[in-house]
Design an enzyme around this catalytic site. Sequence first.
Site, PDB file in Angstrom:
ATOM      1  N   HIS A  22       0.838  -1.195   0.000  1.00 15.49           N
ATOM      2  CA  HIS A  22       0.000   0.000   0.000  1.00 15.49           C
ATOM      3  C   HIS A  22       0.879   1.254   0.000  1.00 15.49           C
ATOM      4  O   HIS A  22       1.785   1.377   0.804  1.00 15.49           O
ATOM      5  CB  HIS A  22      -0.897  -0.024   1.253  1.00 15.49           C
ATOM      6  CG  HIS A  22      -1.733   1.194   1.402  1.00 15.49           C
ATOM      7  ND1 HIS A  22      -1.525   2.092   2.413  1.00 15.49           N
ATOM      8  CD2 HIS A  22      -2.760   1.650   0.671  1.00 15.49           C
ATOM      9  CE1 HIS A  22      -2.421   3.058   2.312  1.00 15.49           C
ATOM     10  NE2 HIS A  22      -3.173   2.810   1.254  1.00 15.49           N
ATOM     11  N   ASP A  64      -4.858   3.698  -4.718  1.00 10.30           N
ATOM     12  CA  ASP A  64      -4.917   4.200  -3.341  1.00 10.30           C
ATOM     13  C   ASP A  64      -6.059   5.201  -3.177  1.00 10.30           C
ATOM     14  O   ASP A  64      -6.129   6.191  -3.904  1.00 10.30           O
ATOM     15  CB  ASP A  64      -3.587   4.857  -2.988  1.00 10.30           C
ATOM     16  CG  ASP A  64      -3.382   5.060  -1.504  1.00 10.30           C
ATOM     17  OD1 ASP A  64      -4.378   5.170  -0.769  1.00 10.30           O
ATOM     18  OD2 ASP A  64      -2.214   5.106  -1.083  1.00 10.30           O
ATOM     19  N   TYR A 113      10.297  12.741 -13.346  1.00  3.40           N
ATOM     20  CA  TYR A 113      11.466  11.846 -13.356  1.00  3.40           C
ATOM     21  C   TYR A 113      11.959  11.555 -11.938  1.00  3.40           C
ATOM     22  O   TYR A 113      12.286  10.408 -11.617  1.00  3.40           O
ATOM     23  CB  TYR A 113      12.620  12.453 -14.163  1.00  3.40           C
ATOM     24  CG  TYR A 113      12.443  12.480 -15.661  1.00  3.40           C
ATOM     25  CD1 TYR A 113      11.560  11.636 -16.317  1.00  3.40           C
ATOM     26  CD2 TYR A 113      13.188  13.359 -16.441  1.00  3.40           C
ATOM     27  CE1 TYR A 113      11.411  11.666 -17.692  1.00  3.40           C
ATOM     28  CE2 TYR A 113      13.058  13.397 -17.817  1.00  3.40           C
ATOM     29  CZ  TYR A 113      12.173  12.552 -18.437  1.00  3.40           C
ATOM     30  OH  TYR A 113      12.043  12.578 -19.797  1.00  3.40           O
TER      31      TYR A 113
END
Length: 142
Positions: A22, A64, A113
């Site tokens: 998670h 999530d 990035y």
Amino acid sequence: MLFNIPPILSPDLLWTLQAMGHGDEIVIADANFPGTSMGARCHRLDGISATDALDAVLQLLPLDSFVETPATTMQVVGDASAKPEAVAEFRRIITDRTGAEAKMGTLERFEFYERAKKAFAIVQTGESRIYANVILTKGVIA
């Protein structure tokens, strides 16, 4: 072979999706993305579009629900408000797979990035459309 597993997901990628916890993140990236140099595990899905990879991953991976934006895309350089075709498809796929309006954020290219470098893994696709990159945050199965 297993039932109900999208065939484009490799055994190694299935292991990664299972091993993630998670809050861990996974990047689905286009063919131009510097996936291998990011330092995370890099799974290659050459010849597969980023949208097909996203659809397959979301058949197994819960997003999530405890974060504001469990999906984050890369902004177009020079035009942060632009919505690339692939990003519009990401939104549709996430909405279809989760049954709720997609909660998506964006990051400037180099911020994207930096976050990708911290991801659990990167899925490098054969997607030829630019800006077809998304970071997903894994949730829990209720």
